[in-house]
Every structure is written in C-alpha cells, then in structure tokens.
Design a protein around this motif. Structure first.
Motif, PDB file in Angstrom:
ATOM      1  N   GLY A  52       0.820  -1.211   0.000  1.00 42.91           N
ATOM      2  CA  GLY A  52       0.000   0.000   0.000  1.00 42.91           C
ATOM      3  C   GLY A  52       0.848   1.253   0.000  1.00 42.91           C
ATOM      4  O   GLY A  52       0.563   2.220  -0.720  1.00 42.91           O
ATOM      5  N   LEU A  53       1.904   1.260   0.821  1.00 42.22           N
ATOM      6  CA  LEU A  53       2.813   2.406   0.877  1.00 42.22           C
ATOM      7  C   LEU A  53       3.507   2.617  -0.463  1.00 42.22           C
ATOM      8  O   LEU A  53       3.623   3.751  -0.945  1.00 42.22           O
ATOM      9  CB  LEU A  53       3.843   2.197   1.988  1.00 42.22           C
ATOM     10  N   LEU A  54       3.967   1.535  -1.081  1.00 43.87           N
ATOM     11  CA  LEU A  54       4.610   1.638  -2.394  1.00 43.87           C
ATOM     12  C   LEU A  54       3.629   2.178  -3.437  1.00 43.87           C
ATOM     13  O   LEU A  54       4.013   2.952  -4.317  1.00 43.87           O
ATOM     14  CB  LEU A  54       5.146   0.280  -2.828  1.00 43.87           C
ATOM     15  N   LYS A  59       6.816   7.140  -6.685  1.00 44.79           N
ATOM     16  CA  LYS A  59       7.918   7.972  -7.188  1.00 44.79           C
ATOM     17  C   LYS A  59       8.968   8.232  -6.122  1.00 44.79           C
ATOM     18  O   LYS A  59      10.105   8.609  -6.447  1.00 44.79           O
ATOM     19  CB  LYS A  59       7.376   9.307  -7.719  1.00 44.79           C
ATOM     20  N   ASN A  60       8.593   8.059  -4.865  1.00 41.79           N
ATOM     21  CA  ASN A  60       9.528   8.315  -3.769  1.00 41.79           C
ATOM     22  C   ASN A  60      10.454   7.140  -3.487  1.00 41.79           C
ATOM     23  O   ASN A  60      11.467   7.286  -2.808  1.00 41.79           O
ATOM     24  CB  ASN A  60       8.769   8.645  -2.483  1.00 41.79           C
ATOM     25  N   PHE A  61      10.092   5.961  -4.021  1.00 41.70           N
ATOM     26  CA  PHE A  61      10.774   4.736  -3.611  1.00 41.70           C
ATOM     27  C   PHE A  61      11.730   4.174  -4.646  1.00 41.70           C
ATOM     28  O   PHE A  61      11.449   4.164  -5.840  1.00 41.70           O
ATOM     29  CB  PHE A  61       9.744   3.653  -3.291  1.00 41.70           C
ATOM     30  N   ASP A  62      12.857   3.670  -4.129  1.00 44.39           N
ATOM     31  CA  ASP A  62      13.683   2.693  -4.819  1.00 44.39           C
ATOM     32  C   ASP A  62      13.463   1.369  -4.087  1.00 44.39           C
ATOM     33  O   ASP A  62      13.357   1.345  -2.851  1.00 44.39           O
ATOM     34  CB  ASP A  62      15.166   3.058  -4.761  1.00 44.39           C
ATOM     35  N   PHE A  89       7.986 -10.189  -9.671  1.00 41.20           N
ATOM     36  CA  PHE A  89       8.349  -8.957  -8.984  1.00 41.20           C
ATOM     37  C   PHE A  89       8.180  -7.747  -9.904  1.00 41.20           C
ATOM     38  O   PHE A  89       7.617  -6.716  -9.515  1.00 41.20           O
ATOM     39  CB  PHE A  89       9.788  -9.064  -8.482  1.00 41.20           C
ATOM     40  N   ARG A  90       8.659  -7.863 -11.138  1.00 42.78           N
ATOM     41  CA  ARG A  90       8.516  -6.770 -12.100  1.00 42.78           C
ATOM     42  C   ARG A  90       7.040  -6.415 -12.319  1.00 42.78           C
ATOM     43  O   ARG A  90       6.677  -5.228 -12.391  1.00 42.78           O
ATOM     44  CB  ARG A  90       9.151  -7.139 -13.441  1.00 42.78           C
ATOM     45  N   ALA A  91       6.200  -7.448 -12.423  1.00 39.60           N
ATOM     46  CA  ALA A  91       4.773  -7.216 -12.639  1.00 39.60           C
ATOM     47  C   ALA A  91       4.156  -6.469 -11.454  1.00 39.60           C
ATOM     48  O   ALA A  91       3.335  -5.552 -11.633  1.00 39.60           O
ATOM     49  CB  ALA A  91       4.055  -8.544 -12.870  1.00 39.60           C
ATOM     50  N   GLY A  97       3.404   1.089  -9.727  1.00 39.85           N
ATOM     51  CA  GLY A  97       3.919   2.310 -10.350  1.00 39.85           C
ATOM     52  C   GLY A  97       5.347   2.618  -9.971  1.00 39.85           C
ATOM     53  O   GLY A  97       5.852   3.710 -10.259  1.00 39.85           O
ATOM     54  N   VAL A  98       6.033   1.653  -9.348  1.00 38.45           N
ATOM     55  CA  VAL A  98       7.434   1.845  -8.962  1.00 38.45           C
ATOM     56  C   VAL A  98       8.325   1.569 -10.167  1.00 38.45           C
ATOM     57  O   VAL A  98       8.317   0.474 -10.722  1.00 38.45           O
ATOM     58  CB  VAL A  98       7.821   0.901  -7.799  1.00 38.45           C
TER      59      VAL A  98
END
Length: 242
Positions: A52-54, A59-62, A89-91, A97-98
């Motif tokens: 949920g956070l991601l 845009k804030n996350f790596d 993982f990619r999916a 949206g990461v």
C-alpha cells in the motif's frame, strides 16, 4: 533451559529499547522530495509488508530485491525459478507504479553471507530505509537488518535517516507509524496476485489483507499498514541484541 533463559533475556532488552521510542502512532507522510528505500529479501515481501505504501508513493521509492528466490518453488531448475520470481516482482512493481528497482541476486537463504554485495548499497540519499521486522524468524529477513547495521558503520548516510520495520512473517510488537491504505487495498491485492508461484502454497492475500484490516482497528480505518520507525542509533541498539 539455557536457550529459554537467553530468549527471555533478549526479549526483555528488546522490549526495553523499543519502549524508549515514541510509540504514539503517527501516519506516514512523504513530501515530494522524500527519498525512501525498500529492501526486500524475497520477491513478494515488499508487497505483503508495504504494498500500500509503495502504491501511494511510487515515485519516492527505490526497491532492491536482495535474493534470487531459488528456494521458493519446488521441482524446478534454479535458473527457471529465478527468472519466474523476478518476472513476478517486475509485474508487481508495474502495478504499484514503482519504476526504480534493482536486483542483488544473493543466494536465497544465504543472504547473511553476502556482506560484500550489500556494501555496494549506496544509502546516502535516503531519508528512510524500510526493512522487514527484525524478529522475523526467516534467516534472510533477519539478515537484512544485520547487514544494514554493518554498512551503517562504513557507508555514508544522512544524519536524519530513519530505519523502518515492516511486517511480513511476524507482527510488530511496537508500532509508532501507520498508513491508511483503504484507497490502495485493491492495488495491493493485484500486486499480491502477481506472485502466482507463492500463492500456490499460501493464500497471501487472505493473510496480508486480514492483518491490514486488523491494524486498521487502532485508528478506526478499514485497512492500514503498520511500521516501527527509529533513528539510526536506536536501530543499532536493536541489532546489537542479535
């Protein structure tokens, strides 16, 4: 008997350190320029613990996927398992949206042996780093904190850096931050559904979303994710117990 005594002693020290934190839960909020890093030992941990956070702040996350996941599927060649789990993982990252994610490909269940790779992790730009709850009994989950603690003595980092525990296999006994994910719970479910290889053995959506629903109770929300946020010195004290 000795093991039980050591566990009780460890539990007491852990509780004492965590009780010194500000345990009045506050909602996590990221500014436009907040830079955050999610360290995920296995493909799906990041989604179960903080999908949920991601989804709210992609845009804030790596995100760094630390192990190759070769132990996560039975009766398949390791190369095929690794490819399968990385594609899952990619999916999931695409749904969240990461865009910024990388693979360390440390050997599954042997992460603690790969300090040399972990040392290459550049952490100086991040305001906060998210890691699994240190009391998780999976060796790779615990290893993330122990390895991060090692590089905090060698790699430069921001003075205001915060370390944040998220929940995967073990619930946090001490929660001082949360995120209302009610608007993002369907996205999180879609992310979990990407991990078909893992969902074959366990109903991760049922369990993860059930925990989010329970966590919503203390703030009268439908669904929340829970975290324990601490500064670097507090994090080091916790790691020293292990």
């Amino acid at each position: 008997m000795i093991k039980d005594l050591l566990f009780k002693k460890l539990s007491f020290k852990y509780s004492k350190i965590m009780a010194s934190l500000n345990l009045k839960p506050k909602e996590l909020e990221f500014g436009e320029n907040t830079k955050a890093l999610c360290l995920s030992p296995h493909a799906d941990d990041e989604t179960i613990g903080m999908g949920g956070l991601l989804s709210k702040y992609p845009k804030n996350f790596d995100v760094v996927l630390l192990t190759d996941g070769r132990k996560g599927v039975k009766d398949m060649p390791a190369t095929e398992i690794i490819e399968l789990r990385e594609n899952e993982f990619r999916a999931a990252m695409q749904i969240a949206g990461v865009e910024n994610y990388t693979f360390f490909r440390s050997k599954d269940k042997h992460l603690i042996e790969d300090l040399d790779t972990f040392k290459k992790l550049a952490i100086s730009k991040y305001n906060c780093i998210f890691v699994p709850n240190i009391i998780d009994q999976h060796p790779d989950h615990k290893a993330v904190s122990l390895l991060l603690n090692e590089i905090l003595y060698t790699n430069p980092y921001r003075k205001d850096l915060k370390i944040c525990f998220y929940e995967v296999w073990s619930t946090l006994g001490f929660v001082n931050a949360y995120l209302d994910i009610s608007e993002f719970v369907d996205i999180k479910k879609a992310m979990i559904s990407c991990y078909k290889s893992q969902n074959m053995s366990k109903d991760y959506e049922y369990h993860a979303i059930g925990l989010n629903q329970y966590r919503g109770m203390f703030k009268d929300k439908k669904f929340t994710e829970a975290f324990c946020v601490m500064d670097v010195e507090e994090f080091k004290k916790v790691c020293e117990l292990y």
